[in-house]
Write an enzyme that holds these catalytic residues in place. Structure first.
Site, PDB file in Angstrom:
ATOM      1  N   ASN A  78      -8.702-155.368  25.278  1.00  0.00           N
ATOM      2  CA  ASN A  78      -9.912-154.535  25.253  1.00  0.00           C
ATOM      3  C   ASN A  78     -10.503-154.630  23.854  1.00  0.00           C
ATOM      4  O   ASN A  78     -10.122-155.500  23.070  1.00  0.00           O
ATOM      5  CB  ASN A  78      -9.601-153.093  25.724  1.00  0.00           C
ATOM      6  CG  ASN A  78      -8.675-152.328  24.775  1.00  0.00           C
ATOM      7  OD1 ASN A  78      -8.662-152.573  23.572  1.00  0.00           O
ATOM      8  ND2 ASN A  78      -7.904-151.398  25.314  1.00  0.00           N
TER       9      ASN A  78
ATOM     10  N   LYS B  53       6.630-128.332  15.955  1.00  0.00           N
ATOM     11  CA  LYS B  53       5.499-127.622  15.355  1.00  0.00           C
ATOM     12  C   LYS B  53       4.203-127.963  16.083  1.00  0.00           C
ATOM     13  O   LYS B  53       4.115-129.005  16.733  1.00  0.00           O
ATOM     14  CB  LYS B  53       5.379-128.006  13.874  1.00  0.00           C
ATOM     15  CG  LYS B  53       6.522-127.469  13.031  1.00  0.00           C
ATOM     16  CD  LYS B  53       6.463-128.004  11.614  1.00  0.00           C
ATOM     17  CE  LYS B  53       5.470-127.215  10.774  1.00  0.00           C
ATOM     18  NZ  LYS B  53       5.511-127.651   9.357  1.00  0.00           N
TER      19      LYS B  53
ATOM     20  N   TYR C 290     -11.405-156.821  31.792  1.00  0.00           N
ATOM     21  CA  TYR C 290     -10.926-157.015  30.418  1.00  0.00           C
ATOM     22  C   TYR C 290     -11.401-158.360  29.863  1.00  0.00           C
ATOM     23  O   TYR C 290     -11.787-159.268  30.606  1.00  0.00           O
ATOM     24  CB  TYR C 290      -9.390-156.986  30.393  1.00  0.00           C
ATOM     25  CG  TYR C 290      -8.818-155.580  30.448  1.00  0.00           C
ATOM     26  CD1 TYR C 290      -8.380-154.952  29.298  1.00  0.00           C
ATOM     27  CD2 TYR C 290      -8.737-154.891  31.655  1.00  0.00           C
ATOM     28  CE1 TYR C 290      -7.869-153.662  29.332  1.00  0.00           C
ATOM     29  CE2 TYR C 290      -8.226-153.605  31.707  1.00  0.00           C
ATOM     30  CZ  TYR C 290      -7.790-152.997  30.542  1.00  0.00           C
ATOM     31  OH  TYR C 290      -7.290-151.718  30.573  1.00  0.00           O
TER      32      TYR C 290
ATOM     33  N   MET D 106     -15.634-152.261  33.447  1.00  0.00           N
ATOM     34  CA  MET D 106     -15.378-153.423  32.591  1.00  0.00           C
ATOM     35  C   MET D 106     -15.351-152.992  31.128  1.00  0.00           C
ATOM     36  O   MET D 106     -15.851-151.934  30.754  1.00  0.00           O
ATOM     37  CB  MET D 106     -16.453-154.491  32.797  1.00  0.00           C
ATOM     38  CG  MET D 106     -17.846-154.027  32.431  1.00  0.00           C
ATOM     39  SD  MET D 106     -19.082-155.325  32.635  1.00  0.00           S
ATOM     40  CE  MET D 106     -18.827-156.261  31.114  1.00  0.00           C
TER      41      MET D 106
ATOM     42  N   ASN E 210     -13.455-148.342  24.481  1.00  0.00           N
ATOM     43  CA  ASN E 210     -12.136-148.054  23.897  1.00  0.00           C
ATOM     44  C   ASN E 210     -12.178-147.546  22.460  1.00  0.00           C
ATOM     45  O   ASN E 210     -11.331-147.900  21.638  1.00  0.00           O
ATOM     46  CB  ASN E 210     -11.226-149.282  24.020  1.00  0.00           C
ATOM     47  CG  ASN E 210     -10.734-149.453  25.460  1.00  0.00           C
ATOM     48  OD1 ASN E 210     -11.311-150.228  26.226  1.00  0.00           O
ATOM     49  ND2 ASN E 210      -9.724-148.694  25.845  1.00  0.00           N
TER      50      ASN E 210
ATOM     51  N   GLU F 125     -17.966-145.239  28.386  1.00  0.00           N
ATOM     52  CA  GLU F 125     -16.672-144.597  28.087  1.00  0.00           C
ATOM     53  C   GLU F 125     -16.214-144.859  26.652  1.00  0.00           C
ATOM     54  O   GLU F 125     -16.340-145.969  26.148  1.00  0.00           O
ATOM     55  CB  GLU F 125     -15.639-145.156  29.080  1.00  0.00           C
ATOM     56  CG  GLU F 125     -14.226-144.662  28.859  1.00  0.00           C
ATOM     57  CD  GLU F 125     -13.293-145.089  30.000  1.00  0.00           C
ATOM     58  OE1 GLU F 125     -13.760-145.226  31.152  1.00  0.00           O
ATOM     59  OE2 GLU F 125     -12.097-145.306  29.724  1.00  0.00           O
TER      60      GLU F 125
ATOM     61  N   ASP G 131      -5.205-137.690  30.449  1.00  0.00           N
ATOM     62  CA  ASP G 131      -4.201-138.307  31.331  1.00  0.00           C
ATOM     63  C   ASP G 131      -2.880-137.587  31.072  1.00  0.00           C
ATOM     64  O   ASP G 131      -2.292-137.712  29.994  1.00  0.00           O
ATOM     65  CB  ASP G 131      -4.110-139.796  30.968  1.00  0.00           C
ATOM     66  CG  ASP G 131      -3.007-140.530  31.708  1.00  0.00           C
ATOM     67  OD1 ASP G 131      -2.260-139.892  32.476  1.00  0.00           O
ATOM     68  OD2 ASP G 131      -2.891-141.757  31.495  1.00  0.00           O
TER      69      ASP G 131
ATOM     70  N   SER H  34      -8.045-146.395  38.885  1.00  0.00           N
ATOM     71  CA  SER H  34      -7.110-147.259  39.609  1.00  0.00           C
ATOM     72  C   SER H  34      -7.190-148.656  38.995  1.00  0.00           C
ATOM     73  O   SER H  34      -8.272-149.098  38.617  1.00  0.00           O
ATOM     74  CB  SER H  34      -7.531-147.293  41.080  1.00  0.00           C
ATOM     75  OG  SER H  34      -6.873-148.323  41.758  1.00  0.00           O
ATOM     76  N   TYR H  35      -6.039-149.307  38.842  1.00  0.00           N
ATOM     77  CA  TYR H  35      -6.025-150.702  38.364  1.00  0.00           C
ATOM     78  C   TYR H  35      -5.510-151.560  39.511  1.00  0.00           C
ATOM     79  O   TYR H  35      -4.291-151.717  39.647  1.00  0.00           O
ATOM     80  CB  TYR H  35      -5.083-150.888  37.180  1.00  0.00           C
ATOM     81  CG  TYR H  35      -5.320-150.009  35.978  1.00  0.00           C
ATOM     82  CD1 TYR H  35      -6.313-150.308  35.055  1.00  0.00           C
ATOM     83  CD2 TYR H  35      -4.529-148.895  35.751  1.00  0.00           C
ATOM     84  CE1 TYR H  35      -6.509-149.507  33.939  1.00  0.00           C
ATOM     85  CE2 TYR H  35      -4.716-148.094  34.643  1.00  0.00           C
ATOM     86  CZ  TYR H  35      -5.710-148.406  33.740  1.00  0.00           C
ATOM     87  OH  TYR H  35      -5.895-147.608  32.648  1.00  0.00           O
TER      88      TYR H  35
HETATM   89  O1  LIG Z   1      -7.729-150.657  28.117  1.00  0.00           O
HETATM   90  C1  LIG Z   1      -7.157-149.578  28.037  1.00  0.00           C
HETATM   91  O2  LIG Z   1      -6.567-149.190  26.998  1.00  0.00           O
HETATM   92  C2  LIG Z   1      -7.162-148.662  29.215  1.00  0.00           C
HETATM   93  C3  LIG Z   1      -8.388-147.878  29.294  1.00  0.00           C
HETATM   94  O3  LIG Z   1      -9.122-147.685  28.371  1.00  0.00           O
HETATM   95  C4  LIG Z   1      -8.799-147.307  30.584  1.00  0.00           C
HETATM   96  O4  LIG Z   1      -8.099-147.490  31.552  1.00  0.00           O
HETATM   97  O5  LIG Z   1      -9.835-146.655  30.613  1.00  0.00           O
HETATM   98 MG   LIG Z   2     -10.673-146.251  28.804  1.00  0.00          MG
END
Ligand SMILES: O=C([O-])CC(=O)C(=O)O
Ligand SMILES: [Mg+2]
Length: 388
Positions: free
Chosen positions: A19, A99, A154, A181, A213, A237, A291, A341-342
Protein backbone atom coordinates in the site's frame (compact mmCIF):
# COMPACT_ATOMS: atom_id res chain seq x y z
CA UNK A 1 -15.62 -23.38 35.10
CA UNK A 2 -12.08 -22.27 34.40
CA UNK A 3 -9.63 -21.50 31.65
CA UNK A 4 -7.33 -24.51 31.49
CA UNK A 5 -4.81 -23.11 29.07
CA UNK A 6 -4.19 -20.36 26.52
CA UNK A 7 -2.13 -21.17 23.44
CA UNK A 8 -0.89 -18.77 20.80
CA UNK A 9 1.21 -19.03 17.67
CA UNK A 10 2.39 -16.62 14.99
CA UNK A 11 1.33 -17.36 11.40
CA UNK A 12 2.55 -15.73 8.20
CA UNK A 13 0.04 -13.79 6.10
CA UNK A 14 2.73 -12.49 3.79
CA UNK A 15 2.19 -11.45 0.20
CA UNK A 16 3.91 -9.33 -2.42
CA UNK A 17 1.40 -6.49 -2.21
CA UNK A 18 2.10 -2.93 -1.15
CA UNK A 19 0.00 0.00 0.00
CA UNK A 20 1.15 3.62 0.21
CA UNK A 21 3.00 2.92 3.47
CA UNK A 22 4.07 -0.70 3.86
CA UNK A 23 4.61 -3.88 1.92
CA UNK A 24 3.24 -7.13 3.24
CA UNK A 25 6.27 -9.33 2.59
CA UNK A 26 6.84 -9.92 6.31
CA UNK A 27 3.25 -9.68 7.59
CA UNK A 28 2.19 -12.05 10.35
CA UNK A 29 -0.66 -12.49 12.79
CA UNK A 30 -1.20 -14.16 16.15
CA UNK A 31 -3.77 -16.90 16.54
CA UNK A 32 -4.80 -17.72 20.11
CA UNK A 33 -6.90 -20.49 21.65
CA UNK A 34 -8.58 -20.17 25.05
CA UNK A 35 -9.18 -23.72 26.27
CA UNK A 36 -11.86 -24.21 28.94
CA UNK A 37 -12.82 -27.17 31.11
CA UNK A 38 -16.44 -27.01 29.91
CA UNK A 39 -17.74 -29.58 27.45
CA UNK A 40 -20.39 -29.06 24.78
CA UNK A 41 -21.35 -31.73 22.26
CA UNK A 42 -18.79 -34.04 23.81
CA UNK A 43 -15.85 -31.65 23.24
CA UNK A 44 -14.02 -29.09 25.38
CA UNK A 45 -15.13 -25.54 24.59
CA UNK A 46 -12.26 -23.62 22.99
CA UNK A 47 -12.45 -20.01 21.85
CA UNK A 48 -10.24 -18.75 19.03
CA UNK A 49 -9.06 -15.27 18.16
CA UNK A 50 -6.58 -13.61 15.82
CA UNK A 51 -5.59 -10.13 14.79
CA UNK A 52 -6.19 -8.70 11.37
CA UNK A 53 -3.51 -7.57 8.95
CA UNK A 54 -1.41 -4.50 9.46
CA UNK A 55 0.12 -4.82 12.92
CA UNK A 56 1.95 -8.17 12.95
CA UNK A 57 1.63 -11.00 15.47
CA UNK A 58 1.98 -10.05 19.14
CA UNK A 59 3.04 -13.37 20.69
CA UNK A 60 5.68 -11.93 22.99
CA UNK A 61 3.27 -9.45 24.60
CA UNK A 62 0.75 -12.22 25.09
CA UNK A 63 3.30 -14.62 26.55
CA UNK A 64 4.94 -12.08 28.83
CA UNK A 65 1.93 -10.22 30.22
CA UNK A 66 -1.59 -10.90 29.08
CA UNK A 67 -1.82 -14.70 29.08
CA UNK A 68 -0.15 -15.14 32.51
CA UNK A 69 -2.59 -12.60 33.96
CA UNK A 70 -5.54 -14.57 32.58
CA UNK A 71 -4.34 -18.02 33.53
CA UNK A 72 -2.96 -16.82 36.89
CA UNK A 73 -6.19 -15.11 37.97
CA UNK A 74 -8.59 -16.61 40.46
CA UNK A 75 -10.92 -18.49 38.03
CA UNK A 76 -13.97 -17.04 39.81
CA UNK A 77 -12.80 -13.51 39.04
CA UNK A 78 -13.27 -14.17 35.29
CA UNK A 79 -16.90 -15.32 35.57
CA UNK A 80 -20.18 -13.46 35.68
CA UNK A 81 -23.21 -14.25 37.82
CA UNK A 82 -24.23 -17.12 35.53
CA UNK A 83 -20.90 -18.84 36.17
CA UNK A 84 -19.62 -18.38 32.60
CA UNK A 85 -16.56 -16.51 31.32
CA UNK A 86 -17.22 -12.80 31.26
CA UNK A 87 -15.05 -11.07 28.63
CA UNK A 88 -15.52 -7.75 30.46
CA UNK A 89 -14.06 -9.13 33.67
CA UNK A 90 -11.31 -10.91 31.75
CA UNK A 91 -10.47 -7.58 30.13
CA UNK A 92 -10.00 -5.91 33.51
CA UNK A 93 -7.72 -8.75 34.60
CA UNK A 94 -5.62 -8.57 31.42
CA UNK A 95 -5.27 -4.80 31.72
CA UNK A 96 -4.26 -4.75 35.37
CA UNK A 97 -0.99 -2.86 35.90
CA UNK A 98 -1.26 -1.21 32.46
CA UNK A 99 -1.11 2.59 32.43
CA UNK A 100 -3.52 4.60 30.27
CA UNK A 101 -2.65 6.09 26.88
CA UNK A 102 0.16 5.20 24.46
CA UNK A 103 -1.52 2.10 23.19
CA UNK A 104 1.38 0.75 21.14
CA UNK A 105 0.73 -2.84 20.16
CA UNK A 106 -0.64 -4.20 23.43
CA UNK A 107 -4.10 -3.31 22.06
CA UNK A 108 -3.51 -5.99 19.41
CA UNK A 109 -2.47 -8.62 21.96
CA UNK A 110 -5.55 -7.89 24.07
CA UNK A 111 -7.74 -7.75 20.96
CA UNK A 112 -6.70 -11.29 19.97
CA UNK A 113 -7.42 -12.70 23.43
CA UNK A 114 -10.69 -10.77 23.72
CA UNK A 115 -11.85 -12.31 20.42
CA UNK A 116 -11.09 -15.80 21.73
CA UNK A 117 -12.92 -15.06 25.00
CA UNK A 118 -16.07 -13.91 23.16
CA UNK A 119 -15.91 -16.95 20.90
CA UNK A 120 -15.70 -19.16 23.99
CA UNK A 121 -18.51 -17.30 25.73
CA UNK A 122 -20.93 -17.65 22.82
CA UNK A 123 -19.96 -21.32 22.37
CA UNK A 124 -20.65 -21.92 26.08
CA UNK A 125 -24.13 -20.55 25.47
CA UNK A 126 -24.35 -22.62 22.24
CA UNK A 127 -25.45 -19.66 20.16
CA UNK A 128 -23.99 -17.34 17.53
CA UNK A 129 -22.09 -14.38 18.94
CA UNK A 130 -24.24 -11.94 16.95
CA UNK A 131 -27.32 -13.30 18.69
CA UNK A 132 -25.77 -12.84 22.13
CA UNK A 133 -24.65 -9.30 21.22
CA UNK A 134 -28.05 -8.27 19.90
CA UNK A 135 -29.67 -9.43 23.13
CA UNK A 136 -27.14 -7.99 25.60
CA UNK A 137 -25.83 -4.91 23.83
CA UNK A 138 -28.10 -4.25 20.83
CA UNK A 139 -31.77 -3.75 20.24
CA UNK A 140 -32.77 -7.34 20.90
CA UNK A 141 -32.64 -8.96 17.50
CA UNK A 142 -29.79 -9.36 15.06
CA UNK A 143 -29.96 -8.56 11.36
CA UNK A 144 -28.15 -11.48 9.78
CA UNK A 145 -27.78 -9.66 6.47
CA UNK A 146 -24.54 -7.65 6.47
CA UNK A 147 -23.24 -5.36 3.73
CA UNK A 148 -19.63 -6.14 2.77
CA UNK A 149 -17.22 -4.50 0.37
CA UNK A 150 -14.22 -6.04 -1.36
CA UNK A 151 -10.82 -4.63 -0.43
CA UNK A 152 -7.85 -5.09 -2.71
CA UNK A 153 -6.46 -2.99 -5.52
CA UNK A 154 -2.99 -3.01 -3.98
CA UNK A 155 0.20 -2.02 -5.72
CA UNK A 156 1.93 -5.13 -6.93
CA UNK A 157 5.08 -5.57 -9.02
CA UNK A 158 4.18 -5.85 -12.69
CA UNK A 159 0.50 -5.17 -12.15
CA UNK A 160 -0.76 -2.72 -14.74
CA UNK A 161 -4.14 -1.09 -15.15
CA UNK A 162 -5.49 -4.22 -16.79
CA UNK A 163 -4.39 -6.29 -13.80
CA UNK A 164 -6.19 -3.88 -11.48
CA UNK A 165 -9.33 -3.98 -13.59
CA UNK A 166 -9.28 -7.78 -13.76
CA UNK A 167 -8.90 -8.03 -9.99
CA UNK A 168 -11.73 -5.64 -9.20
CA UNK A 169 -13.95 -7.20 -11.87
CA UNK A 170 -13.48 -10.59 -10.23
CA UNK A 171 -14.87 -9.12 -6.97
CA UNK A 172 -17.88 -7.68 -8.79
CA UNK A 173 -18.38 -11.08 -10.44
CA UNK A 174 -18.51 -12.63 -6.95
CA UNK A 175 -21.44 -10.43 -5.91
CA UNK A 176 -19.73 -7.42 -4.35
CA UNK A 177 -21.07 -4.04 -5.39
CA UNK A 178 -18.34 -1.88 -3.85
CA UNK A 179 -14.60 -2.37 -4.32
CA UNK A 180 -11.60 -0.63 -2.76
CA UNK A 181 -8.20 0.20 -4.21
CA UNK A 182 -5.02 1.75 -2.87
CA UNK A 183 -3.79 5.23 -3.71
CA UNK A 184 -0.90 7.37 -2.51
CA UNK A 185 1.81 4.86 -3.45
CA UNK A 186 2.37 6.45 -6.87
CA UNK A 187 2.20 9.95 -8.35
CA UNK A 188 -1.16 11.68 -8.44
CA UNK A 189 -1.15 11.43 -12.25
CA UNK A 190 -0.53 7.69 -12.07
CA UNK A 191 -3.16 7.18 -9.37
CA UNK A 192 -5.68 9.18 -11.41
CA UNK A 193 -5.08 6.84 -14.33
CA UNK A 194 -5.53 3.80 -12.07
CA UNK A 195 -8.72 5.25 -10.55
CA UNK A 196 -10.16 5.98 -13.98
CA UNK A 197 -9.31 2.43 -15.09
CA UNK A 198 -11.13 1.07 -12.03
CA UNK A 199 -14.14 3.33 -12.52
CA UNK A 200 -14.40 2.24 -16.15
CA UNK A 201 -15.50 -1.26 -15.17
CA UNK A 202 -18.26 -0.22 -12.75
CA UNK A 203 -21.90 -0.58 -13.68
CA UNK A 204 -25.03 0.97 -12.17
CA UNK A 205 -25.22 0.53 -8.40
CA UNK A 206 -21.50 -0.23 -8.13
CA UNK A 207 -18.95 2.02 -6.47
CA UNK A 208 -15.26 2.52 -5.76
CA UNK A 209 -13.40 3.48 -2.57
CA UNK A 210 -9.81 4.72 -2.42
CA UNK A 211 -7.43 4.20 0.52
CA UNK A 212 -4.30 6.32 1.08
CA UNK A 213 -3.23 4.49 4.27
CA UNK A 214 -2.37 7.68 6.11
CA UNK A 215 0.35 8.60 3.66
CA UNK A 216 -0.36 12.31 3.13
CA UNK A 217 0.18 15.47 5.12
CA UNK A 218 -2.77 17.86 5.11
CA UNK A 219 -1.55 19.71 2.03
CA UNK A 220 -1.03 16.57 -0.08
CA UNK A 221 -4.29 15.10 1.18
CA UNK A 222 -6.25 18.13 0.06
CA UNK A 223 -4.44 18.22 -3.30
CA UNK A 224 -5.56 14.61 -3.82
CA UNK A 225 -9.00 15.55 -2.60
CA UNK A 226 -9.38 18.15 -5.35
CA UNK A 227 -8.64 15.45 -7.94
CA UNK A 228 -10.84 12.85 -6.24
CA UNK A 229 -13.81 15.19 -6.09
CA UNK A 230 -14.10 14.92 -9.87
CA UNK A 231 -15.18 11.32 -9.40
CA UNK A 232 -18.18 9.78 -7.76
CA UNK A 233 -16.38 7.80 -5.03
CA UNK A 234 -17.86 5.76 -2.20
CA UNK A 235 -15.23 7.12 0.21
CA UNK A 236 -11.69 8.52 0.55
CA UNK A 237 -9.94 6.55 3.31
CA UNK A 238 -7.13 7.46 5.72
CA UNK A 239 -6.12 10.56 3.83
CA UNK A 240 -3.76 11.65 6.62
CA UNK A 241 -1.93 10.10 9.55
CA UNK A 242 -4.56 8.54 11.83
CA UNK A 243 -3.56 10.72 14.79
CA UNK A 244 -3.42 13.93 12.75
CA UNK A 245 -6.90 15.16 13.65
CA UNK A 246 -6.07 18.63 12.39
CA UNK A 247 -5.12 17.18 8.99
CA UNK A 248 -8.31 15.12 8.89
CA UNK A 249 -10.26 18.26 9.68
CA UNK A 250 -8.52 20.19 6.91
CA UNK A 251 -9.60 17.54 4.40
CA UNK A 252 -13.13 17.39 5.84
CA UNK A 253 -13.50 21.15 5.60
CA UNK A 254 -12.17 21.26 2.05
CA UNK A 255 -14.36 18.53 0.63
CA UNK A 256 -17.67 19.20 -1.00
CA UNK A 257 -18.94 15.75 -1.79
CA UNK A 258 -16.63 12.78 -1.22
CA UNK A 259 -17.35 10.90 2.04
CA UNK A 260 -14.32 10.28 4.25
CA UNK A 261 -13.45 7.14 6.22
CA UNK A 262 -10.77 6.56 8.83
CA UNK A 263 -10.03 4.95 12.19
CA UNK A 264 -8.45 1.56 11.44
CA UNK A 265 -5.28 2.71 13.20
CA UNK A 266 -6.91 4.23 16.28
CA UNK A 267 -6.81 1.74 19.12
CA UNK A 268 -8.83 3.06 22.03
CA UNK A 269 -12.17 4.70 22.71
CA UNK A 270 -10.29 7.80 23.86
CA UNK A 271 -8.56 8.09 20.47
CA UNK A 272 -11.88 7.45 18.72
CA UNK A 273 -13.54 10.18 20.74
CA UNK A 274 -10.75 12.62 19.92
CA UNK A 275 -11.24 11.87 16.24
CA UNK A 276 -14.96 12.55 16.58
CA UNK A 277 -14.33 15.76 18.55
CA UNK A 278 -11.48 17.22 16.53
CA UNK A 279 -11.37 15.52 13.11
CA UNK A 280 -14.17 17.58 11.56
CA UNK A 281 -15.93 14.45 10.27
CA UNK A 282 -19.64 14.46 9.56
CA UNK A 283 -21.69 11.70 11.25
CA UNK A 284 -24.27 11.90 8.46
CA UNK A 285 -21.78 11.42 5.69
CA UNK A 286 -18.51 9.85 6.88
CA UNK A 287 -17.47 6.40 8.15
CA UNK A 288 -15.45 5.02 11.07
CA UNK A 289 -13.30 1.93 10.68
CA UNK A 290 -12.09 0.95 14.16
CA UNK A 291 -11.17 -2.74 14.16
CA UNK A 292 -11.69 -4.57 17.46
CA UNK A 293 -8.99 -7.12 16.59
CA UNK A 294 -6.37 -4.35 16.68
CA UNK A 295 -7.86 -2.18 19.39
CA UNK A 296 -8.40 -4.06 22.67
CA UNK A 297 -11.26 -6.17 21.37
CA UNK A 298 -15.00 -6.00 21.58
CA UNK A 299 -15.06 -4.89 25.23
CA UNK A 300 -13.33 -1.69 24.11
CA UNK A 301 -15.37 -1.49 20.89
CA UNK A 302 -18.54 -1.35 22.97
CA UNK A 303 -17.05 1.59 24.87
CA UNK A 304 -16.20 3.26 21.58
CA UNK A 305 -19.76 2.90 20.31
CA UNK A 306 -21.04 4.40 23.57
CA UNK A 307 -18.49 7.23 23.59
CA UNK A 308 -19.38 8.29 20.05
CA UNK A 309 -23.15 7.94 20.20
CA UNK A 310 -23.68 11.24 22.07
CA UNK A 311 -21.45 12.93 19.47
CA UNK A 312 -23.93 11.96 16.77
CA UNK A 313 -22.35 8.73 15.50
CA UNK A 314 -24.84 5.90 15.06
CA UNK A 315 -23.56 2.29 14.81
CA UNK A 316 -24.60 2.36 11.14
CA UNK A 317 -21.69 4.73 10.39
CA UNK A 318 -19.17 2.14 11.62
CA UNK A 319 -17.70 -0.16 8.96
CA UNK A 320 -14.75 -1.97 10.56
CA UNK A 321 -11.41 -2.68 8.96
CA UNK A 322 -10.01 -6.19 8.89
CA UNK A 323 -12.31 -8.54 7.01
CA UNK A 324 -12.76 -11.04 9.84
CA UNK A 325 -15.83 -12.85 11.11
CA UNK A 326 -15.66 -11.17 14.52
CA UNK A 327 -16.65 -7.84 12.98
CA UNK A 328 -19.33 -9.56 10.90
CA UNK A 329 -20.87 -10.74 14.18
CA UNK A 330 -20.67 -7.24 15.64
CA UNK A 331 -22.24 -5.80 12.49
CA UNK A 332 -25.11 -8.31 12.55
CA UNK A 333 -25.64 -8.04 16.31
CA UNK A 334 -25.27 -4.31 16.82
CA UNK A 335 -26.39 -2.85 13.50
CA UNK A 336 -23.08 -1.61 12.11
CA UNK A 337 -23.06 -0.28 8.56
CA UNK A 338 -21.19 -3.30 7.21
CA UNK A 339 -17.76 -4.84 7.15
CA UNK A 340 -14.62 -4.98 5.06
CA UNK A 341 -13.79 -8.16 3.17
CA UNK A 342 -10.61 -9.33 1.41
CA UNK A 343 -11.87 -11.91 -1.06
CA UNK A 344 -8.39 -13.11 -2.03
CA UNK A 345 -5.97 -11.80 0.59
CA UNK A 346 -4.86 -12.86 4.07
CA UNK A 347 -6.40 -16.32 3.81
CA UNK A 348 -7.47 -18.48 5.50
CA UNK A 349 -8.13 -15.94 8.26
CA UNK A 350 -10.45 -13.61 6.37
CA UNK A 351 -13.69 -14.37 4.65
CA UNK A 352 -16.91 -16.17 5.43
CA UNK A 353 -18.01 -19.63 6.50
CA UNK A 354 -18.15 -22.16 3.66
CA UNK A 355 -21.20 -21.78 1.48
CA UNK A 356 -21.83 -18.12 2.36
CA UNK A 357 -22.14 -16.11 -0.86
CA UNK A 358 -22.16 -12.39 -1.49
CA UNK A 359 -25.40 -11.31 -3.15
CA UNK A 360 -26.13 -7.70 -4.05
CA UNK A 361 -23.17 -6.71 -1.86
CA UNK A 362 -24.48 -8.52 1.24
CA UNK A 363 -23.95 -11.80 3.02
CA UNK A 364 -26.28 -13.60 5.40
CA UNK A 365 -24.70 -14.91 8.59
CA UNK A 366 -25.21 -18.63 9.16
CA UNK A 367 -26.30 -19.92 12.55
CA UNK A 368 -23.07 -21.29 13.99
CA UNK A 369 -22.10 -21.31 17.66
CA UNK A 370 -19.54 -18.68 18.66
CA UNK A 371 -17.97 -16.47 16.02
CA UNK A 372 -18.34 -19.20 13.41
CA UNK A 373 -14.71 -20.07 12.62
CA UNK A 374 -15.53 -23.79 12.59
CA UNK A 375 -17.80 -23.16 9.59
CA UNK A 376 -14.82 -22.19 7.44
CA UNK A 377 -12.99 -25.42 6.83
CA UNK A 378 -9.53 -24.03 5.94
CA UNK A 379 -9.58 -21.75 8.98
CA UNK A 380 -10.96 -24.49 11.23
CA UNK A 381 -8.01 -26.67 10.21
CA UNK A 382 -5.49 -23.98 11.22
CA UNK A 383 -7.33 -23.39 14.52
CA UNK A 384 -7.31 -27.13 15.24
CA UNK A 385 -3.55 -27.27 14.54
CA UNK A 386 -3.01 -25.00 17.54
CA UNK A 387 -4.42 -27.68 19.82
CA UNK A 388 -2.22 -30.53 18.58
O1 LIG B 1 -3.45 -2.09 3.43
C1 LIG B 1 -3.75 -2.14 4.61
O2 LIG B 1 -2.95 -1.85 5.54
C2 LIG B 1 -5.14 -2.53 5.00
C3 LIG B 1 -6.07 -1.41 4.92
O3 LIG B 1 -5.73 -0.26 4.93
C4 LIG B 1 -7.50 -1.67 4.78
O4 LIG B 1 -7.89 -2.81 4.74
O5 LIG B 1 -8.25 -0.70 4.71
MG1 LIG C 1 -7.40 1.10 5.09
Amino acid sequence: MRIVEVRERTFPIASQIRNAFIDFSQMTLSLAAVVTDEVRDGRPVVGFGFNSNGRYGQGSLMRERFVPRLTGADPESLLDDTGLIDPHRAWDVMMSNEKPGGHGERSVAVGVLDMALWDARAKLEERPLYDLLAERHGDGSADRRVWVYAAGGYYHPGKGDQGLKDELQSYLDRGYTTVKMKIGGATLAEDRRRIEAALSILGPGQSLMVDANGRFDAEEATAYLRALEEYDLHWYEEATDPLDYEGTRAVAEARTRVPLATGENLFSHQDARNLALYGGLDPERDYLQFDCALSYGLVEYLRTLEALRPLGWAPSRFVPHGGHQMSLNIAAGLGLGGNESYPDLFQPFGGFPDGVRVEDGCITMPELPGIGFEGKSDLAEVCASLLE
